[in-house]
Design an enzyme around this catalytic site. Structure first.
Site, PDB file in Angstrom:
ATOM      1  CD  GLN A 194      -1.383   0.113   3.653  1.00  0.00           C
ATOM      2  OE1 GLN A 194      -1.443  -0.787   4.459  1.00  0.00           O
ATOM      3  NE2 GLN A 194      -2.213   1.131   3.699  1.00  0.00           N
ATOM      4  CG  ASN A 254      -8.916  -6.254   9.476  1.00  0.00           C
ATOM      5  OD1 ASN A 254      -8.992  -5.775   8.350  1.00  0.00           O
ATOM      6  ND2 ASN A 254      -9.440  -5.664  10.525  1.00  0.00           N
ATOM      7  CG  ASP A 256      -6.112  -8.371  13.491  1.00  0.00           C
ATOM      8  OD1 ASP A 256      -7.198  -8.459  12.869  1.00  0.00           O
ATOM      9  OD2 ASP A 256      -5.769  -7.330  14.068  1.00  0.00           O
ATOM     10  CE  LYS A 399      -8.446  -5.103  15.311  1.00  0.00           C
ATOM     11  NZ  LYS A 399      -7.723  -5.231  14.044  1.00  0.00           N
TER      12      LYS A 399
END
Length: 512
Positions: A194, A254, A256, A399
């Site tokens: 990105q 994501n 995760d 997270k």
């Protein structure tokens, strides 16, 4: 009486002029800010060499566009009273979707690519390098589990689903080194990067970087959120390549989120030709609980479905936004998007994602801003968008170390890279776990305090705070609260069983 009236209109005129002055001043400062920024970026660009210079030029064009929009858009991007009621067909119930048979699955998989957002570092959990290389279970990392899942799919259905990783300049080098070890595995792994944008000084609105040697001044740059996916994916050439190969949809999630596996029921919904018009953008949402009040939600606005994030909510409506009654669902960031639609939206230049302004303060006191966008915010630019209300099991993000504790525990078993909730758990909800930041926030500390993860099968709620260490073979049930106040220490001996208990004070049982 008469004089008073005159004064009144006089002061109104003055206020109007003042406002006009302020407006003009603002317009001028915005123009100046943009000119100054462009001037600084040109100077920065001159410090880049060779092929890299072209790359930097393109990045800076993207950044200037984002900055320009940031200057134009002030305040919340929507009027609260204009939010429309969600139509009944806006969110489908996952359980009502039909399951495809094996033959269908094989055909559908040939139309799919899987994309994982892999730009994040593990810093918030005290780890160096990409977050995707944190060991989650049996020594396997997020990346290992993802590759295992796709390999299992390809083997079982004799398919060839590719795995694409969107890296950032923070994670790319490490990721490239790690994926070499998957050479012998039956998964085509591709990566692209990105963008890399300059961090801006909050006061001067100018870049803090002095040169373009990114590695040498990594603090001065940032990846602009996962909304950057669309343009970076196109620029990498991969979008065109996969459309050419006859792929039709990408599934984005994501790295995760361990619950984000390829789902056959959703695939059937997308690829079954019986749908009246093809769906271009599907967002998996799940029921909000008290733990998710800040998650983005789906709304209807200006006759389009769109993602509403807390950052876009006017200050005096934040409590309404957090209400579970009004907004029942939140975005899991598991998205299914039609590839040809991504190409079209980019060609039309109609991607318009709300800008998230991320304020940060460096240790030495410098205030900076990062301009970011979110991948789900593009929803309103597509035709035929819906939400699917999926079970909570499709949203298992890690997270914090409290999330890590859940996924490492006996609540889950590992099957072909996927985590499945243990059938011994009596209710489908996961326990609410709160671990004190001071002693548990970093993975290393967390692992020394939990040499083995306790049995959580019957746990509802756990709060641990202070200097607490767990022995092996501990069982926790119901609601357990363990608090060691400042200067105290609690060591739970091996084999302890706590059910609906509050433990505080000093507790040290030493093995003699």
């Amino acid at each position: 009486m008469h004089d008073h009236k005159l004064d009144d209109s006089d002061s109104r005129a003055k206020t109007f002029l003042k406002r006009k002055d302020t407006q003009a001043f603002r317009e001028r400062t915005k123009r100046d800010a943009l000119n100054e920024l462009q001037h600084e970026l040109e100077k920065l660009e001159e410090t880049a060499t060779g092929e890299f210079r072209e790359e930097i030029h393109r990045q800076f064009e993207g950044f200037t566009h984002l900055f320009q929009r940031f200057l134009q858009e002030e305040g919340p991007s929507l009027e609260w009273d204009r939010i429309q009621k969600l139509p009944d067909d806006a969110i489908r119930d996952y359980n009502s979707l039909p399951t495809p048979n094996g033959e269908e699955v094989k055909a559908f998989l040939s139309k799919l690519i899987v994309i994982k957002l892999n730009g994040g570092l593990g810093t918030s959990m005290g780890c160096h390098g990409p977050k995707s290389v944190i060991a989650v279970r049996n020594g396997l990392t997020f990346l290992d589990l993802t590759v295992q899942q796709i390999e299992y799919l390809n083997k079982t259905y004799n398919a060839n689903v590719p795995l694409i990783l969107m890296d950032s300049f923070n994670t790319d080098d490490d990721t490239q080194r790690i994926i070499r070890k998957y050479k012998g595995i039956d998964v085509d792994i591709q990566t692209f990067n990105q963008s890399c944008y300059p961090r801006i000084n909050r006061d001067s609105l100018l870049p803090i970087a002095k040169h373009c040697d990114i590695a040498d001044d990594i603090e001065a740059w940032y990846p602009p959120g996962h909304g950057d996916f669309y343009e970076s994916f196109r620029n990498s050439g991969l979008l065109k390549k996969f459309i050419k190969e006859g792929r039709e949809y990408c599934f984005i999630s994501n790295i995760d989120n361990l619950g984000a596996t390829v789902d056959f029921k959703i695939l059937k919904l997308l690829l079954d030709k019986r749908e009246a018009s093809p769906l271009e953008f599907v967002m998996e949402v799940t029921d909000k609980t008290r733990a998710d009040v800040k998650g983005g939600t789906l709304i209807k606005y200006e006759d389009k479905l769109r993602l509403l994030e807390i950052a876009q909510v006017p200050k005096d409506h934040v409590d309404d936004f957090k209400s579970i009654k009004t907004f029942k669902f939140f975005n899991t960031n598991n998205l299914w998007i039609k590839l040809s639609a991504i190409e079209r939206v980019l060609e039309e230049n109609s991607l318009n994602m709300e800008i998230i302004v991320n304020n940060k303060t460096f240790e030495h006191g410098l205030n900076i801003i990062q301009l970011e966008t979110a991948v789900g915010a593009a929803m309103k630019s597509f035709e035929g968008s819906i939400g699917i209300n999926v079970p909570r099991s499709r949203f298992l993000p890690v997270k914090k170390t409290s999330d890590l504790m859940l996924v490492m525990s006996n609540l889950y078993t590992l099957r072909n890279g996927s985590l499945v909730m243990s059938p011994q758990r009596m209710f489908p909800t996961t326990p609410l776990i709160k671990l004190g930041d001071n002693h548990f926030a970093k993975v290393k500390e967390f692992l020394t305090r939990f040499p083995a993860i306790p049995d959580l099968l019957e746990l509802d709620h756990l709060t641990v705070s202070g200097d607490v260490t767990f022995g092996k073979g501990v069982t926790l049930k119901g609601t357990v609260i363990i608090i060691a106040n400042h200067g105290e220490r609690i060591d739970l001996p091996s084999g302890t069983i706590l059910e609906n208990k509050i433990v505080s004070g000093n507790l040290r049982i030493l093995n003699h």
